[in-house]
Enzyme design. Structure first.
Site: not given
Length: 516
Positions: A45, A48, A105, A207
């Site tokens: 992730s 992202k 997310s 993140k």
């Protein structure tokens, strides 16, 4: 010297084979710590961050606003968790999409952004990769906007550190969203599962990420006491050990970061504006030359029309040099957004008698360079396969090398194939470390596959009654054997958990509610 050599020699003995790490001093650009920072890894992730970078380009260019509605396709809605549960045909505002990517997310939202900005997931992924090259991310390739398992999607810790620096330098106005602690959407509250926010002084984002093939990843920015670092940990064995390693890196290397004025060049992802570049004599430009001029921030259709217009000899304009990673020296003491060059090639006015020519040129470009891309078949929705808090935290703290610029590493090896059942493990922002709350357990199976199967059966039996609650597995030790709990998490109240358990019992599932 002897101590540093001992650390370097002993690090591999303690290292998780998936582990990579790096700490960069933002003000000086120096690498304070590096361990396998150029070795290929799966971003999960962390992908992202780039999805948001491209979306921020659209906001900056004025093609979208925070209120722009993004349409949800059937394909986007079908993405596996973590997700908001958007319905096909509905819309979500750009601001809500940003918040959902930062906190939840959400994989469905990532695809919504890709399809609305790029026209399709493959086209958007190509733009992500082009943007990565312009930033200086030499070893990163994107094939989807979410980070869901794909053997071709790879990056390095060093590239992720570059992205972590670039997004806050380029978009300080929008970067603040990464510091969001709690987000409410349609009555549901979503906590930011970056456990360092609010718990480690100076952490302002950004993140986390996890899929089974990658391990537990985290990009962190720390800005306090006049010092600013960006650190990356990839391949942690657990969410807890990943966080512990990040805390150790911050504690050890933040004091070594530069105080005072910035000396490192700014990271720029676009060519300079015509006003800031040396004047050149206009001359007709052939289409073959124009192909090499990157125009980030444009939708495919706009790129076609703009390239076609520039290809006309009668309408030639000066064009900036191709945008390799551009570094612009920052003035001492200034770190504002004005230092970041964000220009693009100016549009050429179109005359009525050029319309037919433009259409022909656009079709030629489309035929030559934009042939339809094969779209991978949709993955079947999976079940989040993660773990919870552990009694013994696996420390990665011994993985320390000399705090100097590392020697060049050998060529990046090919990544191993992801496990065949990798689709069961989804790219979740906090896959292994959910927010404390009420959970419903339906079984403790002898294998993870069996636990996943039970969760799928329960979802099929209850349908919409379990919508919005995430399936979750965790390994536990029981008398020397490993069992896998099968649970649903995300219940905000005890009553909601009890009601779900009651419904499950009516369908002949054993269950109980627990707060954890």
């Amino acid at each position: 010297m002897a101590l540093a050599l001992t650390a370097m020699l002993s690090a591999p003995a303690f290292a998780n084979s998936k582990y990579s790490g790096i700490v960069v001093d933002v003000k000086s650009g120096r690498t304070l710590y590096s361990y396998k920072a150029d070795t290929a890894r799966y971003p999960a992730s962390l992908t992202k961050i780039m999805t948001l970078y491209v979306l921020f380009e659209e906001l900056e260019a004025g093609r979208m606003s925070l209120q722009t509605p993004l349409k949800v396709s059937k394909h986007a809605a079908s993405r596996p968790p973590s997700k908001l549960g958007l319905k096909p045909g509905s819309t979500i505002a750009v601001k809500d999409a940003i918040m959902a990517l930062v906190t939840k997310s959400a994989n469905d939202v990532a695809v919504v952004v890709a399809e609305n900005v790029g026209g399709s997931v493959p086209a958007f992924a190509q733009r992500m990769t082009r943007t990565a090259r312009q930033i200086g991310m030499k070893r990163t390739t994107f094939h989807n906007p979410s980070g869901l398992p794909d053997n071709r999607q790879k990056t390095t810790a060093r590239d992720m550190a570059l992205l972590g620096r670039a997004i806050q330098e380029r978009f300080p106005k929008y970067y603040k969203y990464f510091n969001t602690r709690v987000y409410t959407y349609k009555g549901r509250r979503y906590g930011n599962h970056n456990r360092l926010l609010g718990r480690v002084k100076g952490v302002d984002g950004i993140k986390t990420g996890y899929i089974r093939a990658s391990g537990f990843n985290l990009v962190t920015s720390v800005n306090t006491g006049g010092r600013h670092i960006v650190a990356v940990v990839m391949g942690g064995r657990t969410g807890a050990s990943r966080n512990a390693q990040m805390k150790k890196l911050i504690s050890q290397y933040l004091p070594k970061a530069t105080r005072g004025n910035r000396t490192a060049p700014m990271l720029v992802a676009r060519a300079e504006t015509p006003a800031s570049t040396p004047k050149v004599t206009p001359k007709p430009l052939a289409y073959a030359e124009l192909r090499n001029v990157p125009v980030p921030g444009l939708k495919p259709q706009e790129q076609l029309m703009r390239v076609a217009a520039l290809a006309q000899p009668t309408t030639a304009i000066p064009v900036a040099a191709p945008a390799a990673p551009v570094a612009v020296a920052a003035a001492r003491g200034t770190e504002s957004a004005s230092d970041i060059v964000t220009g693009s090639i100016a549009p050429v006015p179109q005359k009525p008698d050029l319309k037919a020519i433009l259409r022909r040129k656009a079709l030629q470009v489309a035929a030559a360079d934009l042939a339809p891309q094969p779209v991978a078949p949709p993955r079947s929705p999976g079940v989040r396969s993660v773990r919870t808090q552990t009694i013994r935290v696996a420390a990665l703290g011994d993985e320390v090398v000399a705090a100097a610029l590392p020697d060049p590493e050998p060529a990046t090896p090919d990544l191993p194939d992801a496990p065949a059942n990798a689709s069961v493990t989804v790219a979740a922002n906090n896959a292994a470390d959910p927010m404390p709350g009420w959970q419903v357990q339906i079984a403790a199976a002898e294998s993870e596959h069996a636990a996943v199967s039970m969760l799928k059966k329960a979802q099929g039996a209850l349908g919409s009654k379990l919508r919005g609650y995430d399936p979750y597995t965790e390994p536990v030790d029981s008398g020397g054997a490993t069992l896998y709990r099968a649970r649903f998490v995300g219940f905000e109240t005890k009553t909601a958990a009890w009601n779900a358990c009651r419904d499950l019992k009516q369908k002949r599932f054993n269950c109980y509610a627990v707060y954890q």
